[in-house]
Design a protein around this motif. Structure first.
Motif, short mmCIF file in Angstrom:
data_model
loop_
_atom_site.label_atom_id
_atom_site.label_comp_id
_atom_site.label_asym_id
_atom_site.label_seq_id
_atom_site.Cartn_x
_atom_site.Cartn_y
_atom_site.Cartn_z
N GLY A 80 0.79 -1.22 0.00
CA GLY A 80 0.00 0.00 0.00
C GLY A 80 0.82 1.27 0.00
N SER A 81 2.15 1.16 -0.05
CA SER A 81 2.99 2.35 -0.13
C SER A 81 4.22 2.00 -0.94
CB SER A 81 3.40 2.83 1.26
OG SER A 81 4.37 1.96 1.80
N ALA A 82 4.97 3.00 -1.28
CA ALA A 82 6.19 2.80 -2.07
C ALA A 82 7.41 2.82 -1.16
CB ALA A 82 6.30 3.87 -3.15
N SER A 83 7.28 2.29 0.06
CA SER A 83 8.36 2.43 1.04
C SER A 83 9.66 1.79 0.59
CB SER A 83 7.92 1.86 2.39
OG SER A 83 7.62 0.48 2.27
N MET A 84 9.61 0.62 -0.05
CA MET A 84 10.84 -0.04 -0.50
C MET A 84 11.52 0.79 -1.58
SD MET A 84 12.72 -2.56 0.11
CE MET A 84 13.03 -4.27 -0.09
N LEU A 89 15.50 5.11 -3.42
CA LEU A 89 15.66 6.49 -3.88
C LEU A 89 16.47 7.30 -2.89
CD1 LEU A 89 12.10 7.20 -5.26
CD2 LEU A 89 14.15 6.53 -6.50
N ASP A 90 16.26 7.08 -1.59
CA ASP A 90 17.08 7.76 -0.60
C ASP A 90 18.54 7.39 -0.75
OD1 ASP A 90 14.89 9.04 0.47
OD2 ASP A 90 14.63 7.62 2.12
N ALA A 91 18.81 6.12 -1.03
CA ALA A 91 20.20 5.69 -1.23
C ALA A 91 20.81 6.33 -2.47
CB ALA A 91 20.26 4.16 -1.34
N ILE A 92 20.03 6.45 -3.55
CA ILE A 92 20.52 7.11 -4.76
C ILE A 92 20.79 8.58 -4.47
CG2 ILE A 92 19.86 7.87 -7.09
CD1 ILE A 92 18.41 5.14 -7.35
N PHE A 93 19.87 9.23 -3.76
CA PHE A 93 20.06 10.64 -3.40
C PHE A 93 21.33 10.82 -2.59
CE2 PHE A 93 19.39 14.40 -0.78
CZ PHE A 93 19.04 15.33 -1.74
N MET A 105 18.91 2.21 3.40
CA MET A 105 19.21 0.85 3.00
C MET A 105 20.22 0.93 1.86
SD MET A 105 16.72 -1.89 1.14
CE MET A 105 15.96 -2.54 2.61
N PRO A 106 21.39 0.32 1.98
CA PRO A 106 22.36 0.42 0.89
C PRO A 106 21.88 -0.32 -0.35
CG PRO A 106 23.10 -1.15 2.54
CD PRO A 106 21.84 -0.51 3.07
N VAL A 110 25.58 -4.86 -7.18
CA VAL A 110 25.39 -4.73 -8.63
C VAL A 110 24.72 -3.41 -8.94
CG1 VAL A 110 24.24 -5.71 -10.65
CG2 VAL A 110 25.32 -7.23 -8.96
N GLY A 111 23.65 -3.06 -8.22
CA GLY A 111 22.96 -1.80 -8.44
C GLY A 111 23.86 -0.61 -8.20
N ASN A 112 24.70 -0.69 -7.17
CA ASN A 112 25.62 0.39 -6.87
C ASN A 112 26.62 0.59 -8.00
OD1 ASN A 112 26.55 2.47 -5.28
ND2 ASN A 112 27.93 1.16 -4.11
N LYS A 113 27.16 -0.50 -8.56
CA LYS A 113 28.12 -0.39 -9.67
C LYS A 113 27.46 0.20 -10.91
CE LYS A 113 31.22 -4.03 -8.17
NZ LYS A 113 31.80 -5.33 -8.44
N ILE A 114 26.22 -0.18 -11.19
CA ILE A 114 25.50 0.36 -12.34
C ILE A 114 25.29 1.86 -12.15
CG2 ILE A 114 23.27 0.36 -13.55
CD1 ILE A 114 23.17 -2.68 -12.96
N LEU A 115 24.86 2.26 -10.96
CA LEU A 115 24.63 3.68 -10.69
C LEU A 115 25.93 4.47 -10.80
CD1 LEU A 115 22.69 5.91 -9.84
CD2 LEU A 115 23.21 5.33 -7.47
N GLU A 116 27.03 3.96 -10.26
CA GLU A 116 28.31 4.65 -10.35
C GLU A 116 28.72 4.82 -11.82
OE1 GLU A 116 31.14 2.49 -8.02
OE2 GLU A 116 30.26 3.14 -6.13
N ALA A 117 28.55 3.79 -12.63
CA ALA A 117 28.92 3.86 -14.05
C ALA A 117 28.07 4.92 -14.77
CB ALA A 117 28.75 2.50 -14.71
#
Length: 121
Positions: A80-84, A89-93, A105-106, A110-117
Motif C-alpha cells: 500500500g505504499s512505495a516504502s521499498m 531512492l534515498d540511497a541514490i540521493f 538501506m544500501p 550490482v545496483g551500486n556499480k550500475i549507478l556509479e557507471a
C-alpha cells in the motif's frame, strides 16, 4: 520501461515530438509543474521523475536529459505504499549528493556499480 526511457531521451525517436511536450514546465500559481512529471534539482542537475505503487508493486522512473541518463526501479514489493522504492531512492540521493539525510538501506553491489557507471558518464 527501457524503451520508454530511450524515447524520452532520444530527440530522434519517432515519438520524440509528442513526448518532449510533457517535458516543458508549466507555471501553475507560484510553482512550476510538468505534465505527468515531477521535477527536482539534484547537484545542479534537473531531474524529471514519476513514481507509482499499488498493492504488491512499486515503480520509479527518473530522467536526467542533460546527461542522457534514465533510472528505472521496479519492485514486486509494496504493502500500500512505495516504502521499498523510497529507501532505494534515498540511497541514490545520498550517493549523488553525499548527504546522509536518513538511515538508508544500501543498494546491492550490482545496483551500486550500475549507478556509479551511469553517474561517471
Amino acid at each position: 520501461m527501457c524503451l520508454f526511457v530511450q524515447a524520452n531521451l532520444n530527440e530522434d525517436h519517432p515519438l520524440a515530438s509528442a513526448i518532449q511536450q510533457s517535458h516543458i514546465p508549466v507555471m501553475i500559481g507560484d510553482s512550476t509543474h510538468h505534465y505527468t512529471w515531477f521535477s527536482d534539482n539534484i547537484s545542479d542537475q534537473n531531474i524529471l521523475w514519476h513514481n507509482g505503487s499499488t498493492f504488491g508493486f512499486s515503480s520509479y522512473l527518473a530522467l536526467n536529459k542533460e546527461q542522457s541518463i534514465g533510472v528505472v526501479l521496479l519492485s514486486n514489493y509494496c504493502f500500500g505504499s512505495a516504502s521499498m522504492v523510497d529507501e532505494y531512492l534515498d540511497a541514490i540521493f545520498k550517493f549523488i549528493t553525499k548527504k546522509d539525510l536518513y538511515p538508508l538501506m544500501p543498494l546491492d553491489p550490482v545496483g551500486n556499480k550500475i549507478l556509479e557507471a551511469m553517474m561517471q558518464r
